[in-house]
Design an enzyme around this catalytic site. Structure first.
Site, PDB file in Angstrom:
ATOM      1  N   LEU A  99      10.607 -43.008 -16.973  1.00 13.29           N
ATOM      2  CA  LEU A  99      10.183 -41.945 -16.078  1.00 13.29           C
ATOM      3  C   LEU A  99       9.274 -40.972 -16.809  1.00 13.29           C
ATOM      4  O   LEU A  99       9.496 -40.670 -17.997  1.00 13.29           O
ATOM      5  CB  LEU A  99      11.388 -41.184 -15.525  1.00 13.29           C
ATOM      6  CG  LEU A  99      12.461 -42.022 -14.818  1.00 13.29           C
ATOM      7  CD1 LEU A  99      13.437 -41.110 -14.103  1.00 13.29           C
ATOM      8  CD2 LEU A  99      11.856 -43.034 -13.874  1.00 13.29           C
ATOM      9  N   GLY A 144      13.798 -45.728 -17.759  1.00 16.33           N
ATOM     10  CA  GLY A 144      13.262 -46.159 -16.464  1.00 16.33           C
ATOM     11  C   GLY A 144      12.507 -47.486 -16.558  1.00 16.33           C
ATOM     12  O   GLY A 144      12.478 -48.255 -15.593  1.00 16.33           O
ATOM     13  N   ASN A 168      18.354 -45.173 -22.677  1.00 16.96           N
ATOM     14  CA  ASN A 168      18.503 -44.077 -23.653  1.00 16.96           C
ATOM     15  C   ASN A 168      18.424 -42.697 -23.004  1.00 16.96           C
ATOM     16  O   ASN A 168      18.361 -41.684 -23.691  1.00 16.96           O
ATOM     17  CB  ASN A 168      17.397 -44.178 -24.711  1.00 16.96           C
ATOM     18  CG  ASN A 168      16.022 -43.914 -24.102  1.00 16.96           C
ATOM     19  OD1 ASN A 168      15.757 -44.320 -22.989  1.00 16.96           O
ATOM     20  ND2 ASN A 168      15.181 -43.207 -24.831  1.00 16.96           N
ATOM     21  N   GLU A 169      18.412 -42.661 -21.661  1.00 15.10           N
ATOM     22  CA  GLU A 169      18.072 -41.388 -21.006  1.00 15.10           C
ATOM     23  C   GLU A 169      19.082 -40.280 -21.259  1.00 15.10           C
ATOM     24  O   GLU A 169      18.716 -39.099 -21.250  1.00 15.10           O
ATOM     25  CB  GLU A 169      17.839 -41.588 -19.498  1.00 15.10           C
ATOM     26  CG  GLU A 169      19.041 -41.952 -18.669  1.00 15.10           C
ATOM     27  CD  GLU A 169      19.337 -43.447 -18.681  1.00 15.10           C
ATOM     28  OE1 GLU A 169      18.606 -44.211 -19.328  1.00 15.10           O
ATOM     29  OE2 GLU A 169      20.325 -43.833 -18.048  1.00 15.10           O
TER      30      GLU A 169
HETATM   31  C1  LIG Z   1      20.284 -45.832 -14.563  1.00 17.71           C
HETATM   32  C2  LIG Z   1      18.886 -45.649 -15.049  1.00 17.71           C
HETATM   33  C3  LIG Z   1      18.255 -44.399 -14.608  1.00 17.71           C
HETATM   34  C4  LIG Z   1      16.848 -44.332 -15.056  1.00 17.71           C
HETATM   35  C5  LIG Z   1      16.562 -43.064 -15.730  1.00 17.71           C
HETATM   36  C6  LIG Z   1      15.541 -42.947 -16.503  1.00 17.71           C
HETATM   37  C7  LIG Z   1      15.218 -41.714 -17.233  1.00 17.71           C
HETATM   38  C8  LIG Z   1      13.955 -41.897 -18.028  1.00 17.71           C
HETATM   39  O1  LIG Z   1      13.246 -42.869 -17.948  1.00 17.71           O
HETATM   40  S1  LIG Z   1      13.564 -40.581 -19.049  1.00 17.71           S
HETATM   41  C9  LIG Z   1      12.241 -41.200 -20.057  1.00 17.71           C
HETATM   42  C10 LIG Z   1      12.780 -41.990 -21.176  1.00 17.71           C
HETATM   43  N1  LIG Z   1      11.718 -42.472 -21.991  1.00 17.71           N
HETATM   44  C11 LIG Z   1      11.688 -42.288 -23.298  1.00 17.71           C
HETATM   45  O2  LIG Z   1      12.553 -41.717 -23.905  1.00 17.71           O
HETATM   46  C12 LIG Z   1      10.454 -42.856 -23.952  1.00 17.71           C
HETATM   47  C13 LIG Z   1       9.942 -41.944 -24.995  1.00 17.71           C
HETATM   48  N2  LIG Z   1       8.758 -42.524 -25.550  1.00 17.71           N
HETATM   49  C14 LIG Z   1       8.766 -43.424 -26.549  1.00 17.71           C
HETATM   50  O3  LIG Z   1       9.768 -43.862 -27.040  1.00 17.71           O
HETATM   51  C15 LIG Z   1       7.403 -43.844 -27.060  1.00 17.71           C
HETATM   52  O4  LIG Z   1       6.443 -42.964 -26.532  1.00 17.71           O
HETATM   53  C16 LIG Z   1       7.019 -45.293 -26.692  1.00 17.71           C
HETATM   54  C17 LIG Z   1       7.879 -46.280 -27.475  1.00 17.71           C
HETATM   55  C18 LIG Z   1       7.156 -45.573 -25.195  1.00 17.71           C
HETATM   56  C19 LIG Z   1       5.532 -45.532 -27.070  1.00 17.71           C
HETATM   57  O5  LIG Z   1       5.344 -45.180 -28.418  1.00 17.71           O
HETATM   58  P1  LIG Z   1       3.867 -45.036 -28.982  1.00 17.71           P
HETATM   59  O6  LIG Z   1       3.988 -44.698 -30.425  1.00 17.71           O
HETATM   60  O7  LIG Z   1       3.036 -46.216 -28.607  1.00 17.71           O
HETATM   61  O8  LIG Z   1       3.225 -43.811 -28.168  1.00 17.71           O
HETATM   62  P2  LIG Z   1       3.542 -42.240 -28.330  1.00 17.71           P
HETATM   63  O9  LIG Z   1       2.546 -41.663 -29.270  1.00 17.71           O
HETATM   64  O10 LIG Z   1       4.963 -41.994 -28.605  1.00 17.71           O
HETATM   65  O11 LIG Z   1       3.250 -41.727 -26.844  1.00 17.71           O
HETATM   66  C20 LIG Z   1       1.924 -41.651 -26.330  1.00 17.71           C
HETATM   67  C21 LIG Z   1       1.853 -40.480 -25.364  1.00 17.71           C
HETATM   68  O12 LIG Z   1       2.694 -40.768 -24.248  1.00 17.71           O
HETATM   69  C22 LIG Z   1       3.599 -39.674 -24.040  1.00 17.71           C
HETATM   70  N3  LIG Z   1       4.865 -40.189 -23.493  1.00 17.71           N
HETATM   71  C23 LIG Z   1       5.673 -41.121 -24.012  1.00 17.71           C
HETATM   72  N4  LIG Z   1       6.725 -41.358 -23.226  1.00 17.71           N
HETATM   73  C24 LIG Z   1       6.570 -40.541 -22.153  1.00 17.71           C
HETATM   74  C25 LIG Z   1       7.335 -40.333 -20.966  1.00 17.71           C
HETATM   75  N5  LIG Z   1       8.506 -41.008 -20.715  1.00 17.71           N
HETATM   76  N6  LIG Z   1       6.892 -39.436 -20.081  1.00 17.71           N
HETATM   77  C26 LIG Z   1       5.747 -38.746 -20.298  1.00 17.71           C
HETATM   78  N7  LIG Z   1       4.962 -38.916 -21.394  1.00 17.71           N
HETATM   79  C27 LIG Z   1       5.383 -39.803 -22.308  1.00 17.71           C
HETATM   80  C28 LIG Z   1       3.778 -39.086 -25.438  1.00 17.71           C
HETATM   81  O13 LIG Z   1       4.255 -37.785 -25.356  1.00 17.71           O
HETATM   82  C29 LIG Z   1       2.368 -39.186 -25.958  1.00 17.71           C
HETATM   83  O14 LIG Z   1       1.619 -38.138 -25.392  1.00 17.71           O
HETATM   84  P3  LIG Z   1       0.519 -37.365 -26.238  1.00 17.71           P
HETATM   85  O15 LIG Z   1      -0.471 -38.393 -26.655  1.00 17.71           O
HETATM   86  O16 LIG Z   1      -0.038 -36.358 -25.298  1.00 17.71           O
HETATM   87  O17 LIG Z   1       1.240 -36.755 -27.411  1.00 17.71           O
END
Ligand SMILES: CCCC/C=C/CC(=O)SCCNC(=O)CCNC(=O)[C@H](O)C(C)(C)COP(=O)(O)OP(=O)(O)OC[C@H]1O[C@@H](n2cnc3c(N)ncnc32)[C@H](O)[C@@H]1OP(=O)(O)O
Length: 179
Positions: A99, A144, A168-169
């Protein structure tokens, strides 16, 4: 982008014995974005569509992204020639970052409610699809992203120790609402 034209459904859909409360028109009404985050290629000869997630940088599931995804799944669902759907990513190293946390951080309860409804609509559409659905997970797929792939019938993940998948949320303090 959808390679073939198709009428959008106004019917309610049956999802594993339940009725979905949110037909495609709800998604269509929300879809104000002109940018294309989903690309669909449909092969008439095999009856299989490939849906590529192309929301840079990490296919985070924003309201726009979820809306476009739902509309495209519904279009394929309406096409009786489409029997299978492969969901994969165009982004390097990431299937979906889950998400878009900026959609829920500091937002009003109404806005959060709208967002969570779109999340629910996404997984119900995929889980309830009559197509054979396959997630080709070619990168990391946390939270998500994991949910999205879990709602497919089959999952195949690229064998790369750098790619992670899981729910991991709660580490972020996010708990899915009751559905
Ligand atoms: C029962 C199920 C219910 C479902 C519930 C779901 C809740 C969720 O989904 S909460 C979101 C959980 N997601 C995460 O924790 C993911 C966190 N991100 C990562 O681990 C890494 O970003 C990645 C492995 C996906 C990619 O790593 P990579 O090194 O290629 O890129 P980064 O430099 O880390 O990220 C690039 C850029 O994207 C932004 N970003 C990453 N994830 C998110 C996100 N979930 N939402 C919004 N933005 C995200 C990150 O901040 C970077 O932004 P900047 O370039 O501006 O710094």
């Amino acid at each position: 982008m959808y390679a073939r034209s198709g009428l959008l459904s106004q019917r309610s859909c049956s999802s594993h014995g339940r009725e979905c409360a949110t037909p495609v028109l709800a998604a269509q009404r929300r879809n104000n974005s002109t940018a294309t985050k989903i690309a669909v290629e449909f092969d008439q000869s095999t009856g299989v569509a490939v849906m590529r997630l192309q929301g840079p940088p990490v296919n985070s599931l924003s309201l726009d992204f979820l809306t476009e995804l739902c509309i495209n799944v519904e279009k394929l669902e309406m096409d009786k020639n489409c029997r299978g759907l492969i969901l994969t990513s165009s982004q390097p190293k990431v299937f979906s970052a889950g998400l878009d946390i900026m959609e829920i951080y500091g937002k009003s309860p109404e806005r959060c409610g709208e967002f969570w409804r779109a999340v629910q609509e996404m997984w119900l559409k995929l889980y309830g699809s009559s197509m054979v659905t396959i997630a080709a997970i070619n990168g990391s797929s946390p939270a998500g992203g994991c949910l999205m792939s879990m709602t497919c019938d089959y999952r195949i993940m690229a064998d790369n120790p750098r790619y992670s998948i899981g729910l991991n949320e709660t580490q972020l303090g996010i708990v899915a609402p009751f559905w």
